[in-house]
Design a protein around this motif. Structure first.
Motif, PDB file in Angstrom:
ATOM      1  N   LEU A 194       0.712  -1.310   0.151  1.00  0.00           N
ATOM      2  CA  LEU A 194      -0.216   0.082  -0.178  1.00  0.00           C
ATOM      3  C   LEU A 194       0.809   1.350   0.090  1.00  0.00           C
ATOM      4  O   LEU A 194       0.500   2.621  -0.258  1.00  0.00           O
ATOM      5  CB  LEU A 194      -1.068  -0.039   1.063  1.00  0.00           C
ATOM      6  N   CYS A 195       1.852   1.381   0.513  1.00  0.00           N
ATOM      7  CA  CYS A 195       2.666   2.324   1.026  1.00  0.00           C
ATOM      8  C   CYS A 195       4.252   1.970   1.750  1.00  0.00           C
ATOM      9  O   CYS A 195       4.305   1.455   2.502  1.00  0.00           O
ATOM     10  CB  CYS A 195       2.210   3.652   1.615  1.00  0.00           C
ATOM     11  N   GLN A 196       4.645   2.865   1.579  1.00  0.00           N
ATOM     12  CA  GLN A 196       5.775   3.083   2.355  1.00  0.00           C
ATOM     13  C   GLN A 196       5.770   4.447   3.360  1.00  0.00           C
ATOM     14  O   GLN A 196       5.373   5.053   3.434  1.00  0.00           O
ATOM     15  CB  GLN A 196       7.680   3.267   1.876  1.00  0.00           C
ATOM     16  N   VAL A 197       6.232   3.686   4.733  1.00  0.00           N
ATOM     17  CA  VAL A 197       6.306   4.491   5.226  1.00  0.00           C
ATOM     18  C   VAL A 197       8.006   3.997   6.703  1.00  0.00           C
ATOM     19  O   VAL A 197       8.471   3.090   6.840  1.00  0.00           O
ATOM     20  CB  VAL A 197       5.215   3.840   7.394  1.00  0.00           C
ATOM     21  N   ASN A 198       8.771   5.345   6.572  1.00  0.00           N
ATOM     22  CA  ASN A 198       9.966   4.790   6.544  1.00  0.00           C
ATOM     23  C   ASN A 198      10.721   3.728   5.935  1.00  0.00           C
ATOM     24  O   ASN A 198      10.773   3.881   5.031  1.00  0.00           O
ATOM     25  CB  ASN A 198      10.205   5.062   8.332  1.00  0.00           C
ATOM     26  N   GLN A 199      11.455   2.689   6.395  1.00  0.00           N
ATOM     27  CA  GLN A 199      12.227   1.702   6.214  1.00  0.00           C
ATOM     28  C   GLN A 199      11.142   0.612   6.215  1.00  0.00           C
ATOM     29  O   GLN A 199      11.660  -0.502   5.121  1.00  0.00           O
ATOM     30  CB  GLN A 199      13.162   1.750   6.879  1.00  0.00           C
ATOM     31  N   SER A 200       9.503   0.763   5.938  1.00  0.00           N
ATOM     32  CA  SER A 200       8.959  -0.028   6.268  1.00  0.00           C
ATOM     33  C   SER A 200       7.729  -0.346   5.333  1.00  0.00           C
ATOM     34  O   SER A 200       7.585   1.430   4.817  1.00  0.00           O
ATOM     35  CB  SER A 200       8.380  -0.181   7.782  1.00  0.00           C
ATOM     36  N   VAL A 201       6.861  -1.584   5.055  1.00  0.00           N
ATOM     37  CA  VAL A 201       6.616  -0.965   4.414  1.00  0.00           C
ATOM     38  C   VAL A 201       4.600  -1.243   4.633  1.00  0.00           C
ATOM     39  O   VAL A 201       5.108  -2.477   5.617  1.00  0.00           O
ATOM     40  CB  VAL A 201       6.148  -1.493   2.882  1.00  0.00           C
ATOM     41  N   VAL A 202       3.627  -0.965   4.198  1.00  0.00           N
ATOM     42  CA  VAL A 202       2.714  -1.457   4.661  1.00  0.00           C
ATOM     43  C   VAL A 202       1.875  -2.335   3.364  1.00  0.00           C
ATOM     44  O   VAL A 202       1.895  -1.397   2.533  1.00  0.00           O
ATOM     45  CB  VAL A 202       1.278  -0.776   5.358  1.00  0.00           C
ATOM     46  N   ARG A 203       1.992  -4.154   4.369  1.00  0.00           N
ATOM     47  CA  ARG A 203       1.100  -4.659   3.407  1.00  0.00           C
ATOM     48  C   ARG A 203      -0.100  -5.448   2.942  1.00  0.00           C
ATOM     49  O   ARG A 203      -0.474  -4.963   4.442  1.00  0.00           O
ATOM     50  CB  ARG A 203       1.867  -5.994   2.730  1.00  0.00           C
ATOM     51  N   LEU A 204      -1.273  -5.282   2.301  1.00  0.00           N
ATOM     52  CA  LEU A 204      -2.437  -5.235   2.320  1.00  0.00           C
ATOM     53  C   LEU A 204      -2.617  -6.866   2.142  1.00  0.00           C
ATOM     54  O   LEU A 204      -2.127  -7.338   0.736  1.00  0.00           O
ATOM     55  CB  LEU A 204      -3.305  -4.819   1.505  1.00  0.00           C
ATOM     56  N   GLY A 205      -3.200  -8.081   2.942  1.00  0.00           N
ATOM     57  CA  GLY A 205      -3.687  -9.010   2.423  1.00  0.00           C
ATOM     58  C   GLY A 205      -4.747  -9.573   2.167  1.00  0.00           C
ATOM     59  O   GLY A 205      -5.943  -9.016   3.181  1.00  0.00           O
ATOM     60  N   VAL A 206      -5.806  -9.988   0.525  1.00  0.00           N
ATOM     61  CA  VAL A 206      -6.792 -10.588   1.366  1.00  0.00           C
ATOM     62  C   VAL A 206      -6.209 -12.080   0.827  1.00  0.00           C
ATOM     63  O   VAL A 206      -6.453 -12.546  -0.250  1.00  0.00           O
ATOM     64  CB  VAL A 206      -7.731  -9.792   0.117  1.00  0.00           C
ATOM     65  N   VAL A 207      -6.882 -13.050   1.750  1.00  0.00           N
ATOM     66  CA  VAL A 207      -6.364 -13.764   1.708  1.00  0.00           C
ATOM     67  C   VAL A 207      -6.984 -15.312   1.873  1.00  0.00           C
ATOM     68  O   VAL A 207      -8.184 -15.495   2.375  1.00  0.00           O
ATOM     69  CB  VAL A 207      -4.808 -14.139   2.754  1.00  0.00           C
ATOM     70  N   GLN A 208      -6.715 -16.777   1.327  1.00  0.00           N
ATOM     71  CA  GLN A 208      -8.035 -17.889   1.615  1.00  0.00           C
ATOM     72  C   GLN A 208      -6.988 -19.282   1.085  1.00  0.00           C
ATOM     73  O   GLN A 208      -6.551 -18.840   0.028  1.00  0.00           O
ATOM     74  CB  GLN A 208      -9.317 -17.315   0.869  1.00  0.00           C
TER      75      GLN A 208
END
Length: 125
Positions: A40-54
């Motif tokens: 989704l986006c980068q925050v400093n040296q990390s990323v936020v990811r969305l998972g839609v999983v089954q």
């Protein structure tokens, strides 16, 4: 490991820049793949990811990075070598670096992950 060798839809491109509104429900609604992962986006040296999983991911580990999983909706399980972590909406868990694990979801589940930007989602082993 390359993400191309697995039956997952893994999008490592950063979808939103700083200052943009991220419509998570719209992304969830637009997705139909059984194991979808979008940065989704980068925050400093990390990323936020969305998972839609089954279904099940494969057993793997990350030698140098921890992983944070937060359950938005559904039911998310993380198999470890000695136990199963059972997460429901509003719950979170950190898998420490080097720990062999297998994420799985018995039903359609929405998760947010926070991890270092350079992590390979499929792991080192």
């Amino acid at each position: 490991m390359s993400t191309e060798a697995f039956p997952y839809l893994t999008c490592l491109d950063i979808l939103h820049a700083v200052g943009e509104v991220i419509d998570v429900p719209a992304l969830v609604e637009a997705n139909s793949h059984p194991w979808y992962n979008q940065t989704l986006c980068q925050v400093n040296q990390s990323v936020v990811r969305l998972g839609v999983v089954q279904g099940e991911y494969h057993w793997h580990k990350h030698d140098a990075e921890d992983e944070f999983f937060y359950v938005v909706s559904g039911h998310f399980l993380i198999d470890l070598e000695d136990r199963v972590v059972d997460l429901r909406p509003g719950q979170a868990f950190v898998v420490r670096k080097g720990l062999l694990h297998r994420p799985r979801a018995p039903e359609k589940t929405v998760i947010l992950m926070v991890e270092e930007a350079g992590i390979v989602p499929t792991g080192n082993a």
